[in-house]
Structure formats: C-alpha cells, structure tokens
Design an enzyme around this catalytic site. Structure first.
Site, PDB file in Angstrom:
ATOM      1  N   LYS A   1       0.854  -1.202   0.000  1.00 25.00           N
ATOM      2  CA  LYS A   1       0.000   0.000   0.000  1.00 25.00           C
ATOM      3  C   LYS A   1       0.885   1.246   0.000  1.00 25.00           C
ATOM      4  O   LYS A   1       1.924   1.264   0.678  1.00 25.00           O
ATOM      5  CB  LYS A   1      -0.900  -0.047   1.248  1.00 25.00           C
ATOM      6  CG  LYS A   1      -1.989   1.003   1.324  1.00 25.00           C
ATOM      7  CD  LYS A   1      -2.911   0.717   2.525  1.00 25.00           C
ATOM      8  CE  LYS A   1      -3.991   1.745   2.703  1.00 25.00           C
ATOM      9  NZ  LYS A   1      -4.902   1.420   3.833  1.00 25.00           N
TER      10      LYS A   1
ATOM     11  N   SER B   1      -9.812   1.370   2.848  1.00 25.86           N
ATOM     12  CA  SER B   1      -8.955   2.205   2.037  1.00 25.86           C
ATOM     13  C   SER B   1      -7.900   1.429   1.253  1.00 25.86           C
ATOM     14  O   SER B   1      -7.360   1.941   0.279  1.00 25.86           O
ATOM     15  CB  SER B   1      -8.241   3.243   2.920  1.00 25.86           C
ATOM     16  OG  SER B   1      -7.406   2.603   3.878  1.00 25.86           O
TER      17      SER B   1
ATOM     18  N   SER C   1     -10.196  -1.238   6.958  1.00 25.74           N
ATOM     19  CA  SER C   1      -9.603  -0.929   5.648  1.00 25.74           C
ATOM     20  C   SER C   1      -8.851  -2.061   4.968  1.00 25.74           C
ATOM     21  O   SER C   1      -8.435  -1.923   3.817  1.00 25.74           O
ATOM     22  CB  SER C   1      -8.661   0.273   5.755  1.00 25.74           C
ATOM     23  OG  SER C   1      -9.389   1.455   5.833  1.00 25.74           O
TER      24      SER C   1
END
Lengths: 96, 482
Positions: free
Chosen positions: B66, B141, B165
């Site tokens: 990420k 996310s 997330s």
C-alpha cells in the site's frame, strides 16, 4: 446548527480553504454528528468508564536503550523540500 | 505463471527450477500493466527487478505494498496530492522485513486519500474499480492491495486497517484479509491516520499464505514502542493443528439488521455457514447485544479517528516535503498548499476533528467517544472470556460507484451490518475476513474476530472455516464454484 462562518474559522485555523458548497455539505455532516453524539450520551453508565486511548493495557512496555540507532542526516532531511538554503528550509521572509 | 498461485506453489516452482524469481516478477508486471487502465490498482508499478536474497518461504516472490508505507527511494504518496512527489529517505519496518525475507516489491498500491475512506474512489490517481464488476467499488482504504491479490497479480499484498480498511475490501474483492493484534506488526514508517486504531494488515488468497506473511512481519521493533514481544513460534507451523471444542458467537441484532433482499441473501449464506460449522463440531451461539451500543460503533470510530487524524496530518505543510504552493508569507504558502493538496472529504474530516478537539467540546465529544470505546471493549472482552471468537458477515456486496464527493459522506442511518468491523480496532483484536460465497455475482465475506493476542487461534479457526467453505485461492476472472 453550526454556522458556516464558524466552519470557515476552523478551516482557516487548519490552514486551508474550502468551496461554499463544501461548507454546506460539512454543515449537514455536523448535524448528523450531533445526533450521533446524543446516541453516545444516551448509553447507560457511560460516565462510569474512563476514556480509552489505547486498545489494551501494555503489560510489557519497554524503553529502548539510550543509544543512537537511526537519525536523518542533513542531506536526507532536506531532500524533499522544494526550497533550501545552505542547511535550512527556505520560506518567504517573515519580516520585510 | 504467477496468476492465482499460492505461496507454497510458487515456492515449489522456484525451488525446482521451473521458474526464476525474475520471471515471476516480469509476469506480475505484465498482469499489472494489463489491468491498470481498467482497474487502476497501482500508484507505481516498479519496473526494476531488485531482489535481496533471503532464506524465507517468501524468497523471490513478488508482492504489492500500500502506498502509505515508506520505501526509501521509491515514490510514496499516501494517494494524496499533498504528497504526490514525496520520496521517503528511510524504510518502514514492514518493507525492510519483507526485503530481508527475499520478497520482491513489484508495486505500490492506491488507497483512499491518506487511508481515510472506505470506497477506493478518493485516491489522487483516480478510482480503483472492483475486478468482479467494474461498475462497483472495491472497498477501501486498501483498495489497490485488495485488487492486486484478487486479480492474481501477486499472491499477497500489504494494507493498513484503522476501521476495516483491510477486512472490508477483502470481502468485497473475494480474498482473505487479516489484521493481527494491535502491536503484533510494527507501524514504523506507516503514515499514521489514527494511531490508537491503526493496524498493519495482509491480503492473500488463503489462510496459510496469510500466516506465512504474518510470521515474517510479526515481532517487537525498537522503532515502534507499541509492538508486542514475539511469542517464539511460527503461526504457519501450527496452523493445521487440530482444534476441538471451539465456541463462537454471532450477534443477533447485526444479523437481523439486514433489510434489503441482497443483504438478506448475505445473511442466509452466513447462517448456512453457521450450520455447516456446527456440523463440523464447532459451537456457534447467538448472543443478543444492546442495539444502541452497536449503533454507537461508527460514531465512536468516526469521532476518535477524525480527532487523531487532524493532529497526525498537521505536518503536511509543503515546507519539508510535498509540493509547495506560492505565497507571500509562510502562512500563505501553507494555506495555499493545503487548500490544493487535500481533497474535500479529507478537509471535512479535519474540520470535524478540529471541532472535536476544541477545549469546550472535548468532554462532550472526544472524551465521551473514548468512554464509549472503553465500554464496547469491556463488553467484548467479557464475551471473549466465554467464547473463542466472534463470527459475523463482513457486510453486504460491493456498492455501485458514486461520484467521489458522495463517497464516505457521513450517513444519517445506523448501518450496523456495514460498520461493526471497527470493534476489532477498538480492542486491538486479531480479525480476519474470508470469502463466503457470492450474491448477485459478487463476492461476500465472513469475519472472525478473537481476543487480543490470540492471533494463532484466530488463524487456526479461520483455516477451519476455509476448509468448511471450500473457498480458497479465488481469483476474479478465474473459475469459481459460486
């Protein structure tokens, strides 16, 4: 209801600006937030609980030994700044 | 070659000389480039093969990270315009450990801006789309990390989880998503969102792969004082030990909150699983819970996370890093930088956070939310004395894409089926989402949450659930018995 003027004050304190329509969306969100806070207030015995700022008690908290392990050198610390002068970050003059 | 293969399969292929690590890397790159224009999971696709030989099971295996984990010398944006050209000068512990293990980074993935959001639509490089249906969101996310695994580009990827997330996008994309106990994995070098709720999480397509990666990442880190000491054993080596007499519970009010026909179908699949687990010797009981407290979960999460985020992101000024706007004074520079650097949703959250933290509002808002967090955690800790785990549907199917301005707007309804996963962040509990079939052609997930520090038990029960569902190694576009 929270006023748009007050929301502008908060945004200004946070050092950014928003569009008029965005402030209106934000005001609507505040109305929902206030309603949700009433829900939290209505939970029985809530006042008996202490505020929790960490998921659980750390039973094995530790401090690392007082030795230098990692530090940024000046070159790295300045590497991402858009304007530098000698060993410093350059900003517009505060006093003309 | 790489597509859809597990870590064990790739390990065998490398070890027996059928494929080299570099060939796997190039294969991952090819797949990534093929889907980038349609699904947009990557901020950066890394074209240079860089492999430091390690002695772990991950040696030579490509993965994605990420874009809120610091990677020295590699662009790391937090999917925000305010960091769009930021190149870190140090490594996060997660990246360092993976590098030392021999794993090969092939891409940095898109997130909702600064990890604040659950849609995958608010990153500065545009929408990420669900690989099962591109008119739907992937969830966020950690959107790009979920998509990269779901598409079979990499066998595992790394995300972060502050409210759900990792576990929510895992459910919406049909993969496994695990966040271990708070402090099990170091957060050093992870851009902070809400520090008391932030966890590192892992995506893979089966529980065994999740355990391999957790084994590499777990352990105390001198750079993160909140990390837990290592237990001294590998989860992967104990994953298949027989488990007997496990007792799980689900919450009646959450299951009964399903209103739409789609959500009712999700619940029906969940109850099918409950019955199958019972037939397999696992006790699953229904527990009733005060609905007011369940409805308070999202507001409590929202208030605490907004307050912490406002404080954590105050260093984004344009002076030390990130793009800098013009201005006659330092204040004007900062204001112009932040005005163009943050998107609307982030600004709204910061204003709310700032209001919450104001002295006259702290008692009624911030401290009361923290009290409610305490109450919720106490109640679940009590339940974890009686039960080994909480089993619940992870939520409904992936919603349709809406304009990013509408995504993550505060909702007037209490959607407890969609928002309960934050319980895992409040108490720092290990929590894992697994595939539980399909509804309307879209994947749905089941979530298991266990007591803090019971990570091994959580993975062992999850492995059993996976055996019962028979749903593992799913890739979107691959063959699935839905």
């Amino acid at each position: 209801m929270i006023s748009i003027e007050k929301l502008k004050k908060y945004a200004n304190n946070l050092e950014f600006d928003m569009k008029e329509s965005e402030y209106e969306t934000l005001r609507d969100e505040f109305e929902i937030l206030f309603k949700q806070m009433e829900l939290i207030d209505s939970i029985p015995d809530i006042e008996k609980y202490s505020p929790m700022s960490f998921p659980f008690k750390l039973e094995d908290a530790y401090l690392r030994s007082d030795e230098v392990t990692m530090s940024l050198d000046k070159k790295d610390a300045l590497a991402n700044s858009k304007d530098t002068l000698n060993d410093s970050v350059k900003v517009p003059k505060v006093v003309e | 070659m790489i597509s859809g293969k597990s870590i064990d399969e790739l390990r065998s292929l490398i070890d027996n000389g059928s494929v080299s690590s570099e060939e796997l890397f190039n294969d991952a790159l090819k797949l990534a480039n093929e889907c980038q224009s349609e699904l947009n999971p990557f901020v950066t696709i890394i074209n240079n093969y860089e492999h430091t030989s390690g002695k772990s099971i991950l040696d030579g295996i490509p993965y994605a990270l990420k874009d809120n984990f610091s990677t020295k010398g590699i662009l790391t944006t937090g999917s925000s315009n305010i960091l769009k050209d930021y190149v870190p000068v140090f490594d996060s512990t997660v990246y360092r450990k993976l590098k030392e293990s021999g794993a090969v980074l092939m891409g940095k993935t898109v997130l909702d801006e600064l990890a604040m959001g659950g849609s995958g639509l608010t990153g500065h490089t545009g929408y990420v789309k669900n690989p099962w249906d591109t008119t739907r969101i992937p969830g966020g996310s950690s959107a790009g990390s979920a998509v990269a695994v779901s598409k079979g580009i990499v066998p595992f990827s790394i995300g972060s989880d502050t409210g759900d997330s990792v576990r929510k996008p895992a459910a919406l994309c049909g993969v496994v998503g695990f966040k271990p106990t708070y402090g099990r994995i170091s957060r050093f070098g992870l851009f902070p969102f809400a520090s008391s709720l932030d966890h590192v999480g892992i995506f893979a397509r089966n529980v065994k792969d999740i355990s391999y990666v957790t084994d590499i990442l777990k352990g105390r880190d001198e750079m993160d004082m909140t990390t837990l000491p290592d237990e001294g054993f590998l989860y992967s080596s104990k994953l298949d030990e027989p488990i007997k007499g496990k007792k799980l519970f689900y919450i009646k009010e959450i299951v009964e909150s399903a209103v739409t026909s789609t959500n009712k179908e999700v619940i029906s699949k969940f109850m099918d699983l409950v019955n199958k687990l019972r037939s397999n010797g696992i006790t699953v009981e229904e527990v009733s819970f005060d609905k007011r407290i369940l409805e308070a979960i999202f507001p409590v999460y929202f208030i605490i996370s907004c307050a912490e985020a406002t404080s954590n992101n105050s260093n984004l000024t344009g002076f030390i890093f990130g793009p800098r706007s013009e201005g006659r004074t330092p204040e004007e520079v900062m204001k112009n930088t932040r005005t163009v650097g943050f998107q609307e949703m982030i600004k709204r959250r910061f204003v709310i956070g700032s209001y919450i933290l104001e002295r006259e509002n702290q008692e009624k808002l911030f401290l009361n939310a923290m009290r409610a967090r305490h109450l919720i955690v106490d109640k679940f800790n009590d339940l974890f004395l009686k039960y080994d785990g909480l089993l619940l549907p992870a939520g409904g199917i992936a919603p349709k894409i809406v304009p990013e301005k509408e995504a993550d707007k505060l909702n007037n309804e209490y959607l407890i089926l969609e928002n309960h996963l934050a319980i895992g962040n409040f108490g720092g509990y290990p929590s894992i989402t697994l595939p539980n079939g399909f509804v309307s052609g879209m994947p749905i997930g089941v979530n298991l949450t266990c007591a803090a520090k019971k990570d091994l038990e959580c993975l062992q029960i999850a492995s059993k659930i996976e055996e019962v569902t028979g749903l593992k190694n799913i890739t979107s576009g691959g063959e699935v018995d839905a």
